[in-house]
Design an enzyme around this catalytic site. Structure first.
Site, PDB file in Angstrom:
ATOM      1  N   TYR A 109      13.198   2.194 -27.533  1.00 17.95           N
ATOM      2  CA  TYR A 109      13.126   1.036 -28.423  1.00 17.95           C
ATOM      3  C   TYR A 109      14.298   1.085 -29.387  1.00 17.95           C
ATOM      4  O   TYR A 109      14.629   2.147 -29.937  1.00 17.95           O
ATOM      5  CB  TYR A 109      11.822   1.033 -29.232  1.00 17.95           C
ATOM      6  CG  TYR A 109      11.817  -0.012 -30.336  1.00 17.95           C
ATOM      7  CD1 TYR A 109      11.289  -1.277 -30.108  1.00 17.95           C
ATOM      8  CD2 TYR A 109      12.372   0.257 -31.590  1.00 17.95           C
ATOM      9  CE1 TYR A 109      11.321  -2.250 -31.108  1.00 17.95           C
ATOM     10  CE2 TYR A 109      12.404  -0.706 -32.581  1.00 17.95           C
ATOM     11  CZ  TYR A 109      11.881  -1.958 -32.334  1.00 17.95           C
ATOM     12  OH  TYR A 109      11.915  -2.921 -33.314  1.00 17.95           O
ATOM     13  N   GLU A 198      15.444  -7.147 -31.646  1.00 22.58           N
ATOM     14  CA  GLU A 198      15.005  -5.903 -31.027  1.00 22.58           C
ATOM     15  C   GLU A 198      15.124  -5.959 -29.510  1.00 22.58           C
ATOM     16  O   GLU A 198      15.037  -7.036 -28.895  1.00 22.58           O
ATOM     17  CB  GLU A 198      13.581  -5.543 -31.436  1.00 22.58           C
ATOM     18  CG  GLU A 198      12.503  -6.446 -30.878  1.00 22.58           C
ATOM     19  CD  GLU A 198      11.102  -5.982 -31.268  1.00 22.58           C
ATOM     20  OE1 GLU A 198      10.956  -5.205 -32.238  1.00 22.58           O
ATOM     21  OE2 GLU A 198      10.140  -6.398 -30.592  1.00 22.58           O
TER      22      GLU A 198
END
Length: 389
Positions: A109, A198
């Protein structure tokens, strides 16, 4: 302002970040054709809605043939997609992407957000990719790495390398790829005035490549005046009608689940108003801030939005007249009341500049308006009125 995954993917690709190929389609038949066009043995059909947790709701499916891609897309188009973020009603799916699947060795991530405590943007990363970062933050906060970024200089090379090493990407050629992706993501966040950017997951393939196979980007709509191109990225089918109407009129509106509509000037006063309503046993139906210079048009629109909500049993207007004079707002309330036609009790509390004149105008109007001298009295009266209604 939210955008779809396919739009976020394109922004990342335009910035030079490697993103596997995909096709955007709006019919099941087109999904089948897209699978054939990609030429990959495996593909992923992904519903395009403004909500997270799509996989948990059946909005992300792996397919192995043209026929399967068509069948999966058909099911997505037929029924609303229900995820932990949509509520029980779910959201209609009008578009899906068919994306080439990739072999995955690791899922990571990486994201950019604004850290309100620090007053700085931060690069946030975790080796726990492929799951919601909120879950990681709740269960294993130590697995999240953050690096504050000075907006004057952007993400510096040593910071990008620091994050890469922390994620276990310190060996070439992974290090070079990771630093490049982190730097470009930070640049997208800055140049596009994002509130969130993101990549989840950012994957490492068995052959040593790093790819962004999912992306989420939100814009800070306070910067909309700088980005005419954002208009083309809006999806009206994903926006709440009342919230869009409020925004077009210069109002700040967020729907809630209660029965008492609130019309207030100033965000702080609006939040205090909601708190005191709850303190006296009521539930606010919305956050609605008309700002410091509300006029008749804005007040009328605000009333229409509040009264269009079938849950609303009473309305509280709480205005502090600073820049906005109380007689001006009283005049707008009277005019809007007559234009809209009220079918629920209305309680008005005015305070500030020309407050006595404003109260006199409301009293002389002959309308069914209940006035209150203080916020406590106003909250008590509107809660009681909502219960009677």
């Amino acid at each position: 302002m939210k955008i779809h995954e396919y739009q976020a993917r394109q922004l990342l690709r335009d910035a030079g970040i490697p993103v596997p190929g995909w096709e955007l389609v709006a019919t099941a038949e087109a999904a089948g054709e897209a699978f054939s066009k990609l030429g990959a043995p495996l593909a992923v059909v992904k519903a395009q809605v403004h909500a997270g947790g799509r996989g948990k709701g059946g909005g992300v499916k792996l397919v192995r043939s043209r026929e399967q891609a068509q069948s999966v897309a058909a099911r997505m188009f037929e029924s609303p997609l229900v995820t932990p973020q949509t509520g029980p009603a779910g959201k209609r799916v009008f578009k899906v992407i068919v994306a080439a699947a990739v072999d995955i060795a690791r899922e990571l991530y990486v994201g950019m957000v604004v850290d309100r405590a620090r007053g700085l943007p931060v690069l946030m990363a975790s080796a726990e990719g492929g799951v919601e970062i909120e879950v990681v933050a709740a269960k294993s906060p130590d697995k999240i790495i953050t690096e504050p970024i000075d907006p004057r200089y952007g993400l510096l090379p040593f910071q990008a390398r620091k994050i890469a090493f922390a994620l276990g990407l310190g060996d070439e050629p992974l290090l070079k790829q990771a630093v490049d992706i982190f730097t470009k993501l930070a640049r997208v966040f800055d140049q596009q005035d994002c509130s969130l950017a993101e990549i989840n997951p950012l994957v490492v393939t068995p052959d040593g490549n790093i790819l962004a196979i999912d992306a989420k980007i939100n814009f800070d709509d306070n910067a909309e005046f700088r980005h005419e191109e954002w208009a083309a990225l809006r999806d009206p089918t994903e926006e709440d009608v009342a919230e869009r109407q409020a925004q077009e009129t210069g109002l700040s509106y967020v729907a809630l689940d209660g029965t008492i509509g609130c019309l207030v000037n100033g965000a702080g006063l609006a939040m205090s108003t909601m708190d005191i309503i709850k303190l006296h046993g009521g539930e606010p139906a919305n956050f609605l801030d008309v700002g410091g210079g509300a006029n008749k048009e804005q007040v009328t629109t605000a009333f229409r939005i509040l009264l269009a909500d079938p849950k609303v049993k009473a309305v509280l207007v709480n205005i502090f007249g600073g820049i906005m004079k109380c007689d001006t707002i009283a005049s707008a309330i009277i005019a809007a009341y007559n234009d809209v036609g009220f079918h629920v009790p209305l309680v008005v509390r005015l305070e500030g500049t020309n407050v006595e004149l404003g109260r006199q105008m409301l009293a002389a109007s002959g309308l069914k308006i209940t006035t209150a001298d203080g916020l406590t009295e106003a909250a008590q009266k509107v809660v009681a009125a909502a219960r009677v209604k």
